[in-house]
Write an enzyme that holds these catalytic residues in place. Sequence first.
Site, PDB file in Angstrom:
ATOM      1  N   SER A  88      47.557  67.481 169.344  1.00  0.00           N
ATOM      2  CA  SER A  88      48.360  66.526 170.110  1.00  0.00           C
ATOM      3  C   SER A  88      47.549  65.279 170.487  1.00  0.00           C
ATOM      4  O   SER A  88      46.410  65.377 170.954  1.00  0.00           O
ATOM      5  CB  SER A  88      48.881  67.182 171.390  1.00  0.00           C
ATOM      6  OG  SER A  88      49.465  66.192 172.216  1.00  0.00           O
ATOM      7  N   SER A 133      48.585  63.239 172.797  1.00  0.00           N
ATOM      8  CA  SER A 133      48.996  62.855 174.156  1.00  0.00           C
ATOM      9  C   SER A 133      47.825  62.643 175.118  1.00  0.00           C
ATOM     10  O   SER A 133      47.845  61.683 175.898  1.00  0.00           O
ATOM     11  CB  SER A 133      49.977  63.886 174.724  1.00  0.00           C
ATOM     12  OG  SER A 133      51.161  63.857 173.974  1.00  0.00           O
ATOM     13  N   THR A 183      56.735  69.742 174.175  1.00  0.00           N
ATOM     14  CA  THR A 183      57.023  69.430 172.781  1.00  0.00           C
ATOM     15  C   THR A 183      57.469  70.693 172.051  1.00  0.00           C
ATOM     16  O   THR A 183      57.745  71.717 172.685  1.00  0.00           O
ATOM     17  CB  THR A 183      55.801  68.711 172.139  1.00  0.00           C
ATOM     18  OG1 THR A 183      56.157  68.286 170.840  1.00  0.00           O
ATOM     19  CG2 THR A 183      54.563  69.592 172.069  1.00  0.00           C
ATOM     20  N   LYS A 222      61.420  72.259 173.943  1.00  0.00           N
ATOM     21  CA  LYS A 222      62.233  71.220 174.586  1.00  0.00           C
ATOM     22  C   LYS A 222      63.571  71.756 175.105  1.00  0.00           C
ATOM     23  O   LYS A 222      64.030  71.371 176.169  1.00  0.00           O
ATOM     24  CB  LYS A 222      62.464  70.060 173.623  1.00  0.00           C
ATOM     25  CG  LYS A 222      61.206  69.246 173.366  1.00  0.00           C
ATOM     26  CD  LYS A 222      61.511  68.030 172.509  1.00  0.00           C
ATOM     27  CE  LYS A 222      60.231  67.280 172.187  1.00  0.00           C
ATOM     28  NZ  LYS A 222      60.466  66.081 171.404  1.00  0.00           N
ATOM     29  N   ASN A 235      61.653  66.486 177.525  1.00  0.00           N
ATOM     30  CA  ASN A 235      60.266  66.295 177.063  1.00  0.00           C
ATOM     31  C   ASN A 235      59.342  65.880 178.201  1.00  0.00           C
ATOM     32  O   ASN A 235      58.143  65.732 178.007  1.00  0.00           O
ATOM     33  CB  ASN A 235      60.179  65.285 175.894  1.00  0.00           C
ATOM     34  CG  ASN A 235      60.313  63.842 176.360  1.00  0.00           C
ATOM     35  OD1 ASN A 235      60.741  63.567 177.489  1.00  0.00           O
ATOM     36  ND2 ASN A 235      59.959  62.913 175.506  1.00  0.00           N
ATOM     37  N   ASP A 259      62.684  60.625 174.537  1.00  0.00           N
ATOM     38  CA  ASP A 259      62.602  60.479 173.073  1.00  0.00           C
ATOM     39  C   ASP A 259      63.530  59.380 172.545  1.00  0.00           C
ATOM     40  O   ASP A 259      63.124  58.561 171.722  1.00  0.00           O
ATOM     41  CB  ASP A 259      62.959  61.799 172.379  1.00  0.00           C
ATOM     42  CG  ASP A 259      61.794  62.791 172.417  1.00  0.00           C
ATOM     43  OD1 ASP A 259      60.651  62.348 172.605  1.00  0.00           O
ATOM     44  OD2 ASP A 259      62.051  63.998 172.256  1.00  0.00           O
ATOM     45  N   GLY A 297      69.478  63.750 159.067  1.00  0.00           N
ATOM     46  CA  GLY A 297      69.025  64.920 159.818  1.00  0.00           C
ATOM     47  C   GLY A 297      69.890  65.089 161.042  1.00  0.00           C
ATOM     48  O   GLY A 297      70.487  64.108 161.530  1.00  0.00           O
ATOM     49  N   ALA A 298      70.015  66.321 161.511  1.00  0.00           N
ATOM     50  CA  ALA A 298      70.839  66.575 162.702  1.00  0.00           C
ATOM     51  C   ALA A 298      70.209  67.668 163.553  1.00  0.00           C
ATOM     52  O   ALA A 298      70.901  68.430 164.220  1.00  0.00           O
ATOM     53  CB  ALA A 298      72.257  66.954 162.285  1.00  0.00           C
ATOM     54  N   ALA A 323      65.471  66.431 167.054  1.00  0.00           N
ATOM     55  CA  ALA A 323      65.013  65.042 167.169  1.00  0.00           C
ATOM     56  C   ALA A 323      66.183  64.078 166.975  1.00  0.00           C
ATOM     57  O   ALA A 323      66.345  63.123 167.733  1.00  0.00           O
ATOM     58  CB  ALA A 323      63.922  64.767 166.145  1.00  0.00           C
ATOM     59  N   TYR A 377      55.002  61.159 161.471  1.00  0.00           N
ATOM     60  CA  TYR A 377      53.840  60.302 161.254  1.00  0.00           C
ATOM     61  C   TYR A 377      52.700  61.200 160.803  1.00  0.00           C
ATOM     62  O   TYR A 377      52.729  62.415 160.998  1.00  0.00           O
ATOM     63  CB  TYR A 377      53.458  59.555 162.550  1.00  0.00           C
ATOM     64  CG  TYR A 377      53.315  60.486 163.722  1.00  0.00           C
ATOM     65  CD1 TYR A 377      54.400  60.730 164.558  1.00  0.00           C
ATOM     66  CD2 TYR A 377      52.122  61.163 163.972  1.00  0.00           C
ATOM     67  CE1 TYR A 377      54.300  61.611 165.609  1.00  0.00           C
ATOM     68  CE2 TYR A 377      52.011  62.048 165.029  1.00  0.00           C
ATOM     69  CZ  TYR A 377      53.101  62.273 165.845  1.00  0.00           C
ATOM     70  OH  TYR A 377      52.992  63.164 166.876  1.00  0.00           O
TER      71      TYR A 377
HETATM   72  P1  NDP Z   1      64.567  70.490 163.446  1.00  0.00           P
HETATM   73  O1  NDP Z   1      63.933  71.691 162.849  1.00  0.00           O
HETATM   74  O2  NDP Z   1      65.319  70.620 164.728  1.00  0.00           O
HETATM   75  O3  NDP Z   1      65.577  69.838 162.374  1.00  0.00           O
HETATM   76  C1  NDP Z   1      65.190  69.666 161.048  1.00  0.00           C
HETATM   77  C2  NDP Z   1      66.207  68.814 160.309  1.00  0.00           C
HETATM   78  O4  NDP Z   1      65.656  68.490 159.032  1.00  0.00           O
HETATM   79  C3  NDP Z   1      67.549  69.485 160.068  1.00  0.00           C
HETATM   80  O5  NDP Z   1      68.559  68.512 160.175  1.00  0.00           O
HETATM   81  C4  NDP Z   1      67.407  69.971 158.614  1.00  0.00           C
HETATM   82  O6  NDP Z   1      68.634  70.065 157.902  1.00  0.00           O
HETATM   83  C5  NDP Z   1      66.602  68.840 158.017  1.00  0.00           C
HETATM   84  N1  NDP Z   1      65.842  69.206 156.821  1.00  0.00           N
HETATM   85  C6  NDP Z   1      64.713  69.950 156.759  1.00  0.00           C
HETATM   86  N2  NDP Z   1      64.273  70.041 155.472  1.00  0.00           N
HETATM   87  C7  NDP Z   1      65.152  69.326 154.717  1.00  0.00           C
HETATM   88  C8  NDP Z   1      65.249  69.027 153.326  1.00  0.00           C
HETATM   89  N3  NDP Z   1      64.340  69.470 152.455  1.00  0.00           N
HETATM   90  N4  NDP Z   1      66.287  68.282 152.902  1.00  0.00           N
HETATM   91  C9  NDP Z   1      67.207  67.802 153.775  1.00  0.00           C
HETATM   92  N5  NDP Z   1      67.173  68.058 155.109  1.00  0.00           N
HETATM   93  C10 NDP Z   1      66.153  68.806 155.579  1.00  0.00           C
HETATM   94  O7  NDP Z   1      63.369  69.413 163.568  1.00  0.00           O
HETATM   95  P2  NDP Z   1      63.246  68.254 164.656  1.00  0.00           P
HETATM   96  O8  NDP Z   1      64.557  67.596 164.761  1.00  0.00           O
HETATM   97  O9  NDP Z   1      62.603  68.766 165.886  1.00  0.00           O
HETATM   98  O10 NDP Z   1      62.149  67.271 163.983  1.00  0.00           O
HETATM   99  C11 NDP Z   1      62.482  66.459 162.858  1.00  0.00           C
HETATM  100  C12 NDP Z   1      61.329  65.465 162.591  1.00  0.00           C
HETATM  101  O11 NDP Z   1      61.184  64.527 163.634  1.00  0.00           O
HETATM  102  C13 NDP Z   1      59.958  66.131 162.420  1.00  0.00           C
HETATM  103  O12 NDP Z   1      59.327  65.537 161.300  1.00  0.00           O
HETATM  104  C14 NDP Z   1      59.220  65.768 163.685  1.00  0.00           C
HETATM  105  O13 NDP Z   1      57.827  65.671 163.450  1.00  0.00           O
HETATM  106  C15 NDP Z   1      59.815  64.392 164.006  1.00  0.00           C
HETATM  107  N6  NDP Z   1      59.739  64.024 165.437  1.00  0.00           N
HETATM  108  C16 NDP Z   1      59.033  62.896 165.790  1.00  0.00           C
HETATM  109  C17 NDP Z   1      58.959  62.501 167.101  1.00  0.00           C
HETATM  110  C18 NDP Z   1      58.161  61.283 167.468  1.00  0.00           C
HETATM  111  O14 NDP Z   1      57.903  61.031 168.660  1.00  0.00           O
HETATM  112  N7  NDP Z   1      57.771  60.474 166.511  1.00  0.00           N
HETATM  113  C19 NDP Z   1      59.629  63.246 168.197  1.00  0.00           C
HETATM  114  C20 NDP Z   1      60.360  64.405 167.713  1.00  0.00           C
HETATM  115  C21 NDP Z   1      60.396  64.770 166.382  1.00  0.00           C
HETATM  116  P3  NDP Z   1      69.547  71.415 157.977  1.00  0.00           P
HETATM  117  O15 NDP Z   1      70.277  71.319 159.272  1.00  0.00           O
HETATM  118  O16 NDP Z   1      70.407  71.300 156.799  1.00  0.00           O
HETATM  119  O17 NDP Z   1      68.568  72.560 157.923  1.00  0.00           O
END
Ligand code: NDP
Length: 278
Positions: free
Chosen positions: A14, A16, A61, A65, A86, A102, A127-128, A131, A219
Amino acid sequence: MMTFTVFGNPIAHSLSPLIHQRFAEQFGIELDYTRSLTSKAGFAEAVAKFFRSGGGGANVTVPFKTVAAGLVTHLTPRAARAGAVNTLIPLGHGQLAGDTTDGEGLVRDLQRVLKCQELPYEVLVIGAGGAASSVIEALQGAGAQVVMSNRSAAKVSALQNDFCDLQALPFGDLARPPRQTSQVQRILVNATSASLTGTELPIHSAWFQETVLAYDMMYGKQPTAFLEQAHAAGAKKVADGLGMLIEQAALSFALWHDGQLPSVEQVLPAVRNALGAR
Ligand code: NDP
């Protein structure tokens, strides 16, 4: 000296502690910011113990969360709507407030990168997961038209029940050029975790060519798979999520330190260096 921490698992890498030390220097504040590795079973007790011993505030984190939202005595409206926390803020007498920074962190970073005050754009969030869902409200609040596309369509439908004006795009449509030119300029935001495994998303190059910014919430030391893909397809501008990380941290800092909002630009180079060195 006031103590702060971040709860997560894993947490060893981290950034942070570095970010908050640099923020504190901007205001001449002395603080200690640690990393707290905890298990799902031990999370609630670890939080309680930290604040019993006088902790000044904590970040939360992955993967805590959502659990954190159920742990606090007061939830801010935006954290309640996101179902995620967060930032933990002690209120005294064993009371704890939970907020999420966030969404606003992403908005501020997009504004910083695009050098604009509002977001008069269509933001296509891919994505859904946690985050993605935690940034919808803030994006809409900043004036963006939010369109969401996810591999599992059901997750987007569920979010449409919670957020008015959230539009959906079938995931398969990303593999073809956009059907019609959008009325407003578009920002592409990758909120999937696909970059974690270096997986490219099935997105047609035309989406990247017409976007004003291709942004990956992830990142790392190297450009992410999504940003490599965007660059190769001819995107005009790309950015990773390091700025979002620092912006959301700045907002947490302000919640703990009487509204004092640190400069993100001032700490970004040092944090980028630390990321490269790890
Ligand atoms: P989750 O596990 O909650 O969600 C993952 C998402 O990614 C789902 O929508 C999933 O789709 C999709 N996904 C995963 N693999 C694939 C693939 N191969 N093809 C298509 N869709 C895919 O993760 P989070 O939402 O917590 O995190 C997502 C990203 O955001 C991470 O990379 C994390 O590091 C980043 N992040 C960055 C932050 C920042 O401050 N910069 C803060 C928080 C997160 P499905 O529903 O179909 O499985």
